[in-house]
Every structure is written in structure tokens, then in C-alpha cells.
Design a protein around this motif. Structure first.
Motif, short mmCIF file in Angstrom:
data_model
loop_
_atom_site.label_atom_id
_atom_site.label_comp_id
_atom_site.label_asym_id
_atom_site.label_seq_id
_atom_site.Cartn_x
_atom_site.Cartn_y
_atom_site.Cartn_z
N TYR A 153 69.98 71.12 3.37
CA TYR A 153 69.52 70.37 2.39
C TYR A 153 70.72 70.21 1.28
N ARG A 157 73.73 66.48 0.92
CA ARG A 157 73.79 65.94 -0.75
C ARG A 157 75.12 66.12 -1.36
N ARG A 212 71.64 55.16 -1.00
CA ARG A 212 71.64 56.31 -1.56
C ARG A 212 71.09 56.17 -3.09
N CYS A 215 67.36 57.42 -1.76
CA CYS A 215 67.42 58.60 -1.45
C CYS A 215 68.78 59.08 -1.56
N SER A 216 68.93 60.22 -2.31
CA SER A 216 70.26 60.65 -2.72
C SER A 216 71.16 61.45 -1.61
N VAL A 217 71.29 61.09 -0.32
CA VAL A 217 71.92 62.04 0.54
C VAL A 217 73.46 61.18 0.86
N ASP A 243 64.74 62.69 6.30
CA ASP A 243 65.76 63.20 5.31
C ASP A 243 66.56 62.17 4.54
N ASP A 246 63.53 59.60 1.90
CA ASP A 246 63.03 60.09 0.70
C ASP A 246 63.64 61.43 0.53
N ASP A 247 63.65 61.71 -0.93
CA ASP A 247 64.01 63.26 -1.15
C ASP A 247 62.96 64.41 -0.79
N GLU A 248 61.84 63.86 -0.66
CA GLU A 248 60.80 64.82 -0.26
C GLU A 248 60.62 65.01 1.19
#
Length: 327
Positions: A153, A157, A212, A215-217, A243, A246-248
């Protein structure tokens, strides 16, 4: 609506099954993608990636075994799907009622830092190369550090913004363009992305990456990257991995549509395609396999997209790039 998908890891799964005496084939298996599911999903073309982690004892040998598996499976299913080497092959296969397969590499380092080996892969039929996977190589650096002690996780990121292409990497992408091999920047670090912009001249792709901002990866693209790909006439393949949606980690079709809306808003409707990453990702709540691809088409219609825009997303944008680069 016809489907063109720029990335799947199905061949590596089939080879592992074969080596462990598990019965599976490209015609039918219990994974995300096979001939039966592709027919149900109305596929026109599928890119098959030779996914080769550098942790293998001999990555080049591993890659060549997968290429052999790819061609053996195509030979067994030549009544349904055939390989392509030039854009004209896609048109011929479609006219003959056949699906098309395009051979790609997911780890550019299998050339052993030697352009002669790159040229040999082209002779073997490779027409797209993801420059890096999740480890540094002689070409450049990935967008996160897979060797760190962080959990997954946190790793995905932690964005690598400083390490670009090596001098060999610059020569590598220039030779790819000369040969007619598409440059794929998915997995490549941010600085490497901008080196591709600087040193390449033709459209390039991010075969399986999202936005990004949504979803901030690290695996996803910034708005400026989306814009740069659009300005070059390239295309981005929507990745279905939870993954990266979305961040969830829900990864539903609704989540994919949020990426579609954003990417089109930033780069226009000509920049987006599909890059499922099937058989390289975990299970999903919906859009579970290639046989369900028309569910995405239905959802896009219900969301308000026109048939013209949906056709661009599902196949026309990718084919436009292939028409320009493959020769």
C-alpha cells in the motif's frame, strides 16, 4: 462494440500452468481471458505481454519460453485468432473473421542492454515494449521502489520523480521507433516519462495506467502526463486493477468511469483506450473477465457517452496509433 485491449498477462499464467502440469489453454481456462471469453466480449485484438520479472534466474530465457508458449497457443487456435506484425495484418484478420494477437514485452531489460537483442525480439514479432517493470534496469527506473521495506500500500504511493532514462535507454527508444516497436511508459518513473517525451518523435502509449488525480498511486499518470500523451497523438489503456482504480480498492465499473471522465476531460476523447491487465490483477466485483466487456460498454452508454465516443475508447483510438507506428 469491438474491443481492443493493450495489456494482459495471460501467457505467463498459461506457461506456469503448463510447467506445473495444470490443464489450461488459451482456448479455455479459469483465468480472466481465453478465446471463449474473448468471443463473448467481442474482441477484435488483444495484446499479449511477456511479463518477465528481473527476479527470475535468467529473465531472457524466461521471456523466450513465454514467446514460444504464445506462438504454440496461437497455432492451436488459428481458427479463431492470428498474430499481427503490421497494421495491415489487423485489417486482414478482421476481414477474415479472425481476432488478432499482438506480442509485447513487459520488461525491456530482457535485451541484456544490447540493441542487437532488441532487433532480434522485433524479428520474433514483438511490437510493443513496456520499458521497465517494478525494478530499475539498464533502460531506466520504475515509478516506485519495489525493493523498499514498505508494504505494498505504501510502496505504490511512493512516487519516483527523479530517475530518468539512462544513455542506453535513450538509444533504446530511438531504435524502437526506427523498428516500428511501440514505446510503452506504464511502470516507468516520472522523470523517465519526460525523457520519452523529449527523445521520442512518434506517438507512444501507457498500455495499462489510470489517472493519478483520481487514484493517487505511482502507477497512474498525472494530468500533465495525460496531456503530453494526447499532444503526441498517443493513447492510454485503462487499467482494471482495483489498487489503481480507487484508494479504497473497490475497483468497480463506476470507479473506472471516474477515470474515463477525468482522462477525457484532461486529454480529450482521442487519448483513451483499454489496457485491462487481465490475469495480472486480482479478482473484481464486476467486469470479472473478458467475457463481460460489453458490460462496460453498457455502463458508458448509461453514463451518457455517445456510440462514437465509446467506439474510440474501446478500439478506434488504439488502432489509430497502431496504424501510425506499426510498419
Amino acid at each position: 462494440m469491438k474491443i481492443v485491449d493493450m495489456h494482459c498477462d495471460t501467457i505467463s499464467v498459461l506457461l506456469k500452468d503448463e510447467l506445473s502440469d495444470k490443464k489450461s489453454s488459451l482456448k479455455s481456462n479459469d483465468g480472466h481471458l481465453d478465446i471463449e471469453k474473448m468471443k463473448k466480449g467481442d474482441y477484435l485484438l488483444q495484446n499479449f505481454a511477456m511479463f518477465t520479472p528481473l527476479t527470475e534466474n535468467d529473465p531472457m530465457y524466461c521471456c523466450q519460453k513465454m514467446i514460444d508458449k504464445y506462438y504454440r497457443e496461437l497455432e492451436l487456435n488459428e481458427d479463431a485468432i492470428r498474430p499481427v506484425y503490421r497494421y495491415d495484418d489487423i485489417e486482414k484478420n478482421t476481414k477474415d473473421g479472425m481476432m488478432s494477437a499482438l506480442l509485447t514485452l513487459e520488461e525491456g531489460a530482457v535485451v541484456h542492454d544490447d540493441l542487437a537483442i532488441l532487433r532480434l525480439y522485433h524479428r520474433l514479432g514483438v511490437r510493443m515494449i513496456t520499458l521497465t517493470w517494478n525494478y530499475p534496469n539498464g533502460i531506466g527506473y520504475p515509478n516506485f521502489d519495489n525493493n523498499s521495506d514498505l508494504d505494498r500500500y505504501q510502496k505504490i504511493r511512493t512516487i519516483n520523480t527523479k530517475d530518468g532514462l539512462t544513455p542506453f535507454g535513450i538509444e533504446y527508444i530511438k531504435e524502437m521507433e526506427r523498428l516500428g516497436i511501440m514505446i510503452d511508459v506504464s511502470h516507468l518513473g516520472d522523470a523517465g516519462f519526460y525523457d520519452v517525451v523529449k527523445y521520442s518523435t512518434m506517438p507512444f502509449v501507457a498500455s495499462h495506467s489510470n489517472a493519478r488525480s483520481v487514484c493517487s498511486v505511482a502507477r497512474n499518470l498525472t494530468d500533465d502526463m495525460i496531456l503530453k500523451i494526447a499532444q503526441r497523438g498517443g493513447v492510454i489503456g485503462l487499467n482494471y486493477c482495483r489498487d489503481f482504480v480507487d484508494d479504497e480498492g473497490e475497483g468497480t465499473i463506476a470507479g473506472l468511469i471516474r477515470h474515463i471522465d477525468h482522462i477525457i476531460n484532461v486529454g480529450g476523447e482521442d487519448v483513451l483506450g483499454l489496457g485491462s491487465d487481465f490475469d495480472g490483477i486480482g479478482d473484481r466485483k464486476d467486469l470479472k473477465n473478458g467475457g463481460e466487456m460489453q458490460d462496460l460498454v453498457t455502463a458508458l452508454k448509461e453514463h451518457g457517452y455517445s456510440d462514437r465516443t465509446i467506439a474510440k475508447i474501446t478500439h478506434e483510438n488504439v488502432l489509430r496509433v497502431y496504424r501510425e507506428v506499426l510498419h
